[in-house]
Write an enzyme that holds these catalytic residues in place. Sequence first.
Site, mmCIF file in Angstrom:
data_model
loop_
_atom_site.group_PDB
_atom_site.id
_atom_site.type_symbol
_atom_site.label_atom_id
_atom_site.label_comp_id
_atom_site.label_asym_id
_atom_site.label_seq_id
_atom_site.Cartn_x
_atom_site.Cartn_y
_atom_site.Cartn_z
ATOM 1 N N LYS A 23 6.817 -9.435 6.228
ATOM 2 C CA LYS A 23 7.093 -9.931 4.866
ATOM 3 C C LYS A 23 7.947 -11.194 4.930
ATOM 4 O O LYS A 23 7.684 -12.178 4.236
ATOM 5 C CB LYS A 23 7.809 -8.869 4.024
ATOM 6 C CG LYS A 23 6.954 -7.630 3.791
ATOM 7 C CD LYS A 23 7.653 -6.642 2.876
ATOM 8 C CE LYS A 23 7.042 -5.261 3.021
ATOM 9 N NZ LYS A 23 5.587 -5.197 2.877
ATOM 10 N N LYS B 155 -1.442 -7.715 5.115
ATOM 11 C CA LYS B 155 -1.613 -8.130 3.715
ATOM 12 C C LYS B 155 -0.525 -9.111 3.264
ATOM 13 O O LYS B 155 -0.753 -9.924 2.369
ATOM 14 C CB LYS B 155 -1.691 -6.923 2.775
ATOM 15 C CG LYS B 155 -0.382 -6.190 2.530
ATOM 16 C CD LYS B 155 0.174 -6.465 1.157
ATOM 17 C CE LYS B 155 1.572 -5.960 0.926
ATOM 18 N NZ LYS B 155 2.378 -5.362 1.929
ATOM 19 N N LYS C 278 -3.254 -2.229 16.864
ATOM 20 C CA LYS C 278 -3.075 -1.512 15.605
ATOM 21 C C LYS C 278 -3.847 -0.187 15.635
ATOM 22 O O LYS C 278 -5.079 -0.186 15.624
ATOM 23 C CB LYS C 278 -3.582 -2.422 14.494
ATOM 24 C CG LYS C 278 -3.059 -2.109 13.155
ATOM 25 C CD LYS C 278 -1.832 -2.903 12.759
ATOM 26 C CE LYS C 278 -1.448 -2.429 11.378
ATOM 27 N NZ LYS C 278 -0.078 -2.389 11.088
ATOM 28 N N GLY D 180 0.843 -1.205 0.000
ATOM 29 C CA GLY D 180 0.000 0.000 0.000
ATOM 30 C C GLY D 180 0.873 1.247 0.000
ATOM 31 O O GLY D 180 0.564 2.259 -0.633
ATOM 32 N N ASN D 181 2.007 1.161 0.720
ATOM 33 C CA ASN D 181 2.923 2.301 0.763
ATOM 34 C C ASN D 181 3.639 2.513 -0.568
ATOM 35 O O ASN D 181 3.956 3.645 -0.929
ATOM 36 C CB ASN D 181 3.951 2.117 1.885
ATOM 37 C CG ASN D 181 3.293 2.199 3.255
ATOM 38 O OD1 ASN D 181 2.626 3.171 3.561
ATOM 39 N ND2 ASN D 181 3.453 1.168 4.055
HETATM 40 P P1 ADP Z 1 4.453 -2.055 2.341
HETATM 41 O O1 ADP Z 1 3.403 -1.024 2.179
HETATM 42 O O2 ADP Z 1 5.041 -2.475 1.047
HETATM 43 O O3 ADP Z 1 4.009 -3.216 3.198
HETATM 44 P P2 ADP Z 1 6.183 -1.283 4.583
HETATM 45 O O4 ADP Z 1 6.557 0.124 4.855
HETATM 46 O O5 ADP Z 1 5.232 -1.968 5.498
HETATM 47 O O6 ADP Z 1 5.678 -1.315 3.076
HETATM 48 O O7 ADP Z 1 7.503 -2.192 4.548
HETATM 49 C C1 ADP Z 1 8.592 -1.900 3.699
HETATM 50 C C2 ADP Z 1 9.627 -1.058 4.431
HETATM 51 O O8 ADP Z 1 10.312 -1.814 5.424
HETATM 52 C C3 ADP Z 1 10.767 -0.568 3.573
HETATM 53 O O9 ADP Z 1 10.406 0.558 2.820
HETATM 54 C C4 ADP Z 1 11.867 -0.247 4.608
HETATM 55 O O10 ADP Z 1 11.792 1.111 4.980
HETATM 56 C C5 ADP Z 1 11.457 -1.083 5.814
HETATM 57 N N1 ADP Z 1 12.436 -2.066 6.305
HETATM 58 C C6 ADP Z 1 12.461 -2.492 7.580
HETATM 59 N N2 ADP Z 1 13.417 -3.393 7.782
HETATM 60 C C7 ADP Z 1 14.034 -3.576 6.587
HETATM 61 C C8 ADP Z 1 15.124 -4.398 6.144
HETATM 62 N N3 ADP Z 1 15.754 -5.232 6.974
HETATM 63 N N4 ADP Z 1 15.505 -4.330 4.841
HETATM 64 C C9 ADP Z 1 14.877 -3.499 4.004
HETATM 65 N N5 ADP Z 1 13.840 -2.691 4.353
HETATM 66 C C10 ADP Z 1 13.416 -2.715 5.635
HETATM 67 MG MG MG Z 2 3.482 -3.117 5.258
#
Ligand code: ADP
Ligand code: MG
Length: 321
Positions: free
Chosen positions: A283, A220, A135, A15-16
Site C-alpha cells: 500500500k 490490487k 504467491k 478484499g479483507n
Molecule cells: P487489504 O485486504 O485491505 O489489502 P491487508 O490485510 O493486505 O488488507 O493489509 C492491511 C493490514 O496490514 C492491516 O489490517 C494490518 O493488520 C496490517 N499492517 C501491517 N503493517 C501495518 C502498519 N505498519 N500499520 C498498520 N497496519 C499494518
Molecule cells: Mg492486501
Amino acid sequence: MAETQKKIAVVAIGGNSLIADDKHVTVEDQYQAARQTTFHIADMIESGWSVAIGHGNGPQVGFILRRSEIAHKYEGMHEVPLDVCGADSQGAIGYALQQNLQNELYHRGIKTNVVTCVTQTLVDLGDSAFKNPTKPIGGFMDEADAMRRKNEMGWNVVEDAGRGWRRVVASPQPKEIVELDTIKTLLSVGICVICVGGGGIPVADVGEGVYQGVAAVIDKDLASSLLARELKADLFLISTAVEKVAINYGKPNQQWLDRMTLAQAKQYLAEGIHFAKGSMAPKIQAIVQFLEAGGKTALITNPQNIGRAMRGETGTWIVNE
Ligand code: ADP
Ligand code: MG
C-alpha cells in the site's frame, strides 16, 4: 463539460475489509460489509467527487478456487482457471458494490450511474516475478497430486512447512490497464466505475495484439495506483482494515501516524521494519508511486472512518511535499 472538472478520487477497497472476521464470510455478510463502504463513497459522490473504485479479491478468489477444487474432486466437474476465477470475483464483488452504491445514491436522490467494468491488466511475461513464483493459491494437496499437476498442467508447486503442497503463482507488476480509455470515458460523463478488481485479470500480449489470460495475481494496491496515476487522480484513498498506519507496527514502540510526507514514506519503506510485507508495504509502495508521478494526496483508513478521515479527523494522510 462540467463533469470533467470534478475532482477525481480512486478508492481502493481491501478484499479483507469486505470480510469483517472469519465468522462473517457468507455472501450476505460480504454484501453488508460492501454496504458500509459504499455508504461513505456515496458521501464522496454527494460532495462532488468523481469516483473510480478498485477492490481486492484475495479471500473471494480463495473461496471460488476451493469450490472448484471440491467439485472437481468429488463430482468430476471441470475446474475454473485462475484468470476466470479473477473474472468471476470481479463480477460478484462488483455486483455487491454496484447495487449497494446504486441503492444508496437512489435513496439520497442522486442521479449518478454506477457500472462494473471487467478489467484486464497487462503484465510482461519477462517480469522477473515469473522466474520465482511465490504467491500461494488454492488449497493444500498431497505430494502425488502436486507432482501430477506439475507434470500435466505445468503448475509451480511448493511444500509449505510440513503442512502439505500448494500451488504458487507469480505476482508481476501491472504494466497497463487494458480498459483504461473506457474507464476514462465513463468517468468523464459522470458514471462511477468499479474496475481493476483484484488488480485486474492478468493478461499477456502474445503477439499481434492478442491478449491471453495468465495464471498470476496482481497486487490490487499497485494496480489501483496505476489507475490513479493514469487518471491523474486528486486523491488516492486506500480503504483497509486499519484506521491508521503505524510505524514500528506490532512493536512496543508502535506509533500511529496522522500524516506522512512522501520522503518519510520512502524512508520508512527503506527501513523495512515498519510495514508488513504483503499487507501494508504494498500500500505504501503504491502510494509512493502515485505521489512520485505527481499525485498530491493519498489516504489510508478503514471503511467506517472514511467520512471522518475526509473531514481531516482521522486516517493517515500521505502528502507530496
Ligand atoms: P487489504 O485486504 O485491505 O489489502 P491487508 O490485510 O493486505 O488488507 O493489509 C492491511 C493490514 O496490514 C492491516 O489490517 C494490518 O493488520 C496490517 N499492517 C501491517 N503493517 C501495518 C502498519 N505498519 N500499520 C498498520 N497496519 C499494518
Ligand atoms: Mg492486501
